[in-house]
Design a protein around this motif. Structure first.
Motif, PDB file in Angstrom:
ATOM      1  N   THR A 173       0.826  -1.206   0.000  1.00 17.34           N
ATOM      2  CA  THR A 173       0.000   0.000   0.000  1.00 17.34           C
ATOM      3  C   THR A 173       0.860   1.255   0.000  1.00 17.34           C
ATOM      4  O   THR A 173       0.609   2.205  -0.756  1.00 17.34           O
ATOM      5  CB  THR A 173      -0.939   0.010   1.220  1.00 17.34           C
ATOM      6  OG1 THR A 173      -1.753  -1.167   1.208  1.00 17.34           O
ATOM      7  CG2 THR A 173      -1.833   1.234   1.207  1.00 17.34           C
ATOM      8  N   ARG A 218       1.100   4.127  -2.933  1.00 21.38           N
ATOM      9  CA  ARG A 218       0.872   5.537  -2.619  1.00 21.38           C
ATOM     10  C   ARG A 218       2.086   6.387  -2.977  1.00 21.38           C
ATOM     11  O   ARG A 218       1.955   7.534  -3.409  1.00 21.38           O
ATOM     12  CB  ARG A 218       0.523   5.703  -1.143  1.00 21.38           C
ATOM     13  CG  ARG A 218      -0.814   5.094  -0.716  1.00 21.38           C
ATOM     14  CD  ARG A 218      -1.995   5.633  -1.512  1.00 21.38           C
ATOM     15  NE  ARG A 218      -2.114   7.068  -1.433  1.00 21.38           N
ATOM     16  CZ  ARG A 218      -2.927   7.720  -0.595  1.00 21.38           C
ATOM     17  NH1 ARG A 218      -3.702   7.023   0.233  1.00 21.38           N
ATOM     18  NH2 ARG A 218      -3.007   9.023  -0.604  1.00 21.38           N
ATOM     19  N   THR A 278      -3.667   3.270   4.075  1.00 22.80           N
ATOM     20  CA  THR A 278      -3.857   4.303   3.057  1.00 22.80           C
ATOM     21  C   THR A 278      -4.418   5.590   3.662  1.00 22.80           C
ATOM     22  O   THR A 278      -4.070   6.694   3.230  1.00 22.80           O
ATOM     23  CB  THR A 278      -4.774   3.795   1.921  1.00 22.80           C
ATOM     24  OG1 THR A 278      -4.649   4.675   0.800  1.00 22.80           O
ATOM     25  CG2 THR A 278      -6.224   3.703   2.347  1.00 22.80           C
TER      26      THR A 278
END
Length: 224
Positions: A42, A46, A208
């Motif tokens: 994740t 990102r 996130t």
């Protein structure tokens, strides 16, 4: 499950990457390897789309900087729609921006988040965290480590929701009316969402959302 070949192919690729990360760190992480792989994956995604987030922030700031001039045009040509559109177009062209500046980067990021969401919800990867399977739903029981684990994750989501609510309230100001007053409370929707997701998706949601908070602190800090 509805099949959508391009998205399913991306989900398959994401699952392969997850498995590779988990296998790499398994000697150190043990049973928690897949859970840590979800966090690492994740963060990596990102990071990859961070330039788009930066572009979105720059676009928002340009639009904000133009608001006084836009309001002036509205006062001057509010009763002349055609002239208003012409003047607005000229203003945006002069400033090298557009009404959609900041929106396009956000839309481009959407497929990445859709892929990750499907990866962690449709068929959660095998693994566990604190003895709780990554596919576990709260409706399946609160025994063992489930309650303390979800307690920690939900507490993090509550703290993050409070952070976003305060920032939203500060940005809207006391002049907010109607539906705008409800905006600060939208951040709390992550909490009931986490209650119906498998553990793997909840880990993704916490990671996130934490990254988004970090972006707000770094990219959206006050400029004055």
């Amino acid at each position: 499950m509805l099949a959508f070949a391009p998205l399913d192919g991306a989900v398959g690729a994401a699952t392969s990457v997850l498995s590779g990360i988990a296998a790499f760190i398994a000697p150190v992480a043990g049973p928690a390897a897949m859970a840590l792989a979800i966090v690492a994956f994740t963060v990596a995604v990102r990071l990859a789309v961070a330039p788009l987030s930066l572009a979105a922030v720059r676009g928002e700031r340009r639009r904000t900087a133009l608001m006084p001039k836009i309001q002036e045009l509205q006062q001057r040509y509010g009763k002349q729609p055609d002239r208003m559109r012409t003047e607005l177009t000229a203003l945006y062209r002069e400033q090298g921006t557009s009404p959609l500046a900041g929106c396009l980067p956000v839309l481009v990021q959407a497929p990445f988040f859709m892929v990750m969401y499907r990866t962690f919800t449709i068929a959660p990867p095998a693994g566990e965290l604190w003895g709780v399977p990554l596919g576990h739903h709260l409706m399946q029981g609160l025994g063992g480590s489930v309650l303390p684990l979800y307690g920690v994750l939900l507490l993090l989501l509550i703290l993050l929701a409070v952070f976003f609510a305060r920032r939203s309230r500060r940005q809207l100001g006391p002049q907010a009316t109607g539906l705008a007053k409800l905006m600060p409370f939208m951040s709390f929707l992550t909490i009931p969402t986490a209650l119906v997701l498998p553990l793997a998706a909840t880990l993704y949601l916490v990671t996130t959302t934490s990254w988004t908070a970090l972006e707000h602190l770094v990219l959206r800090r006050p400029t004055h």
